[in-house]
Design a protein around this motif. Structure first.
Motif: not given
Length: 471
Positions: A72-86
């Motif tokens: 997550s320090t390198k990839e855009s937050p959109s890459q984890a949109a399905f996996k991580v909810g904040f």
């Protein structure tokens, strides 16, 4: 879905390190409580975990955060949109459409998910039917927080990172939320729950405590929460509820504030109905009720931020509609439920100076005294918008109290404050009451004020159902 933090450090540009060499691993299906005092780094860590930092905040980050195969320090937050909810601590910052239905439709359609089925699922989880088509600006803060949570849960993520998810919820809604989180965790969701409310996370499977940016506790045993020494960590001991010390009641017969047949309508909804109240000099009143019952609306009417469609309000016998706003604001001090709504200067110290200048009430040493009282010296040159919500709350309180108003209207003033800050504020309110100040607090946490309050008012659907003295 495992989450691993390796030697993580972070500081905002021009500031001191906020996180210092953090190392931990959270396994798939864990329910982790993230605790610590105001400014300890909880929100910053949460922002790092979901990728908002470093992609949308300027600063210096070192180390690595991996969520499965995503860094997550390198990839855009959109890459984890399905996996991580904040869920942001400032939940309003993630609501930007007109209605909750539009918020949910936007999220679900962009992710290619069935809109109708998922809205039904979310309604069953959070009881949203009565909120779906209302304008989001008309919702109470608790209702807005619930709306933001619904948007986070919409894509059904595997990992939930929740920053103070129940801070604005009433007792009933909070219990329902905690039950829902337990249920989601039992289904395999990984949950990271940042909070000051230790009773909300007492049954978590793991506890992380931050202090000054360092990880000082990493335990699967909650017994440390039951010890008085927990307070030294900035964490409220479990089952050791803070209650303001009993104070001598010095109520004057003089009526300072009075409402007569007060009513307020928003759209087609009657928010307040036939409210007749009087507040005496030196009286401490707590106003309670469920989310959306009209507490905040009543306070905003008293300070003239809203105009009633029915009835009148009198300050010292004079109709407030005939009093200049500058004079009214110097006599009535108002704390918003969301402190961000009243902070707009460049630095914390500017906020306090500005209050005194606008009200033409310059008092020698007043700013330094209130900064010392709320222990804000270390952050007095920082922008209020860069602070944690707890620090913003203390700043908002200081900016109002610095002018020494006769009447205090406080909307959930303990929200997001740590253990020490709560004790400090309650002690200060006791002192102000002893000086003859009239104090009106709207709160879901009436137990904190049980030894300070003289009167309890309970609202339901905009009407008074309880108005009685407290012995």
């Amino acid at each position: 879905m495992a989450l691993e933090v390796d030697d993580l450090s972070y500081c905002f540009f021009g500031g001191k390190p906020v996180l210092k060499n953090l190392n931990f691993r959270i396994e798939d299906g864990e329910y982790v409580a993230l605790l610590g005092p105001n400014g300890s780094g909880k929100t910053t860590l949460a922002l790092c975990l979901c990728g908002v930092i470093p992609h949308y905040y300027a600063g210096s980050l070192s180390g690595q955060i991996k969520i499965d195969d995503i860094d997550s320090t390198k990839e855009s937050p959109s890459q984890a949109a399905f996996k991580v909810g904040f869920l942001f601590q400032d939940y309003e910052s993630q609501l930007f459409l007109q209605t909750l239905r539009q918020e949910l439709e936007f999220s679900l359609e962009n992710l290619g998910l069935n809109v109708e089925q998922n809205i039904k699922r979310l309604d069953k989880m959070l009881d949203l039917a009565h909120l779906l088509d209302r304008n989001l600006t008309s919702l109470s803060e608790g209702e807005k927080q619930k709306a933001a949570l619904a948007s986070v849960l919409a894509p059904d993520p595997d990992v939930l990172i929740l920053d103070e998810p129940s801070s604005q919820l009433d007792v009933r809604a909070r219990k329902k939320l905690l039950k829902l989180l337990d249920k989601l965790n039992s289904r395999g969701k990984t949950i990271i729950h940042a909070t000051h409310e230790t009773e909300s996370v007492a049954e978590c499977s793991r506890f992380l405590v931050l202090k000054d940016g360092c990880l000082v506790v990493d335990s699967t045993d909650n017994s440390f929460l039951r010890k008085e020494k927990t307070a030294s960590l900035g964490v409220e001991p479990l089952n050791h509820f803070i209650k303001g010390d009993a104070s001598e009641t010095l109520i004057n017969d003089k009526t300072v504030l009075r409402t007569q047949d007060l009513g307020f309508i928003r759209g087609e909804m009657s928010v307040l109905r036939q409210v007749d109240l009087d507040f005496k000099q030196g009286q401490f009143t707590v106003i309670g009720g469920l989310n959306g019952c009209g507490k905040t609306t009543l306070l905003k009417l008293l300070i003239r931020l809203l105009k009633p469609q029915q009835g009148s309000i009198y300050l010292n016998g004079k109709d407030v509609s005939s009093i200049k706003r500058s004079i009214l604001s110097s006599r009535l001090g108002f704390i918003f439920q969301n402190p961000s709504h009243q902070l707009f200067r460049n630095t914390l110290r500017d906020e306090l100076d500005y209050t005194l200048r606008v009200q033409n009430s310059i008092r020698e040493g007043a700013v330094d005294q209130i900064i010392s009282r709320f222990k804000l010296k270390s952050i007095d040159k920082r922008s209020p918008q860069s602070l944690s919500v707890g620090e913003k709350q203390k700043t908002a309180l200081a900016s109002v109290l610095v002018s020494d108003p006769d009447v205090l209207l406080l909307d959930e003033p303990l929200t997001c404050l740590d253990y020490e800050a709560k004790i400090n504020l309650l002690d200060y309110l006791k002192r102000l009451k002893g000086e003859g100040k009239t104090i009106i607090v709207a709160s879901h946490h009436s137990r904190y004020y049980i030894n300070l309050a003289d009167r309890l008012i309970q609202l339901k659907d905009g009407a008074i159902i309880v108005n009685e003295g407290i012995n």
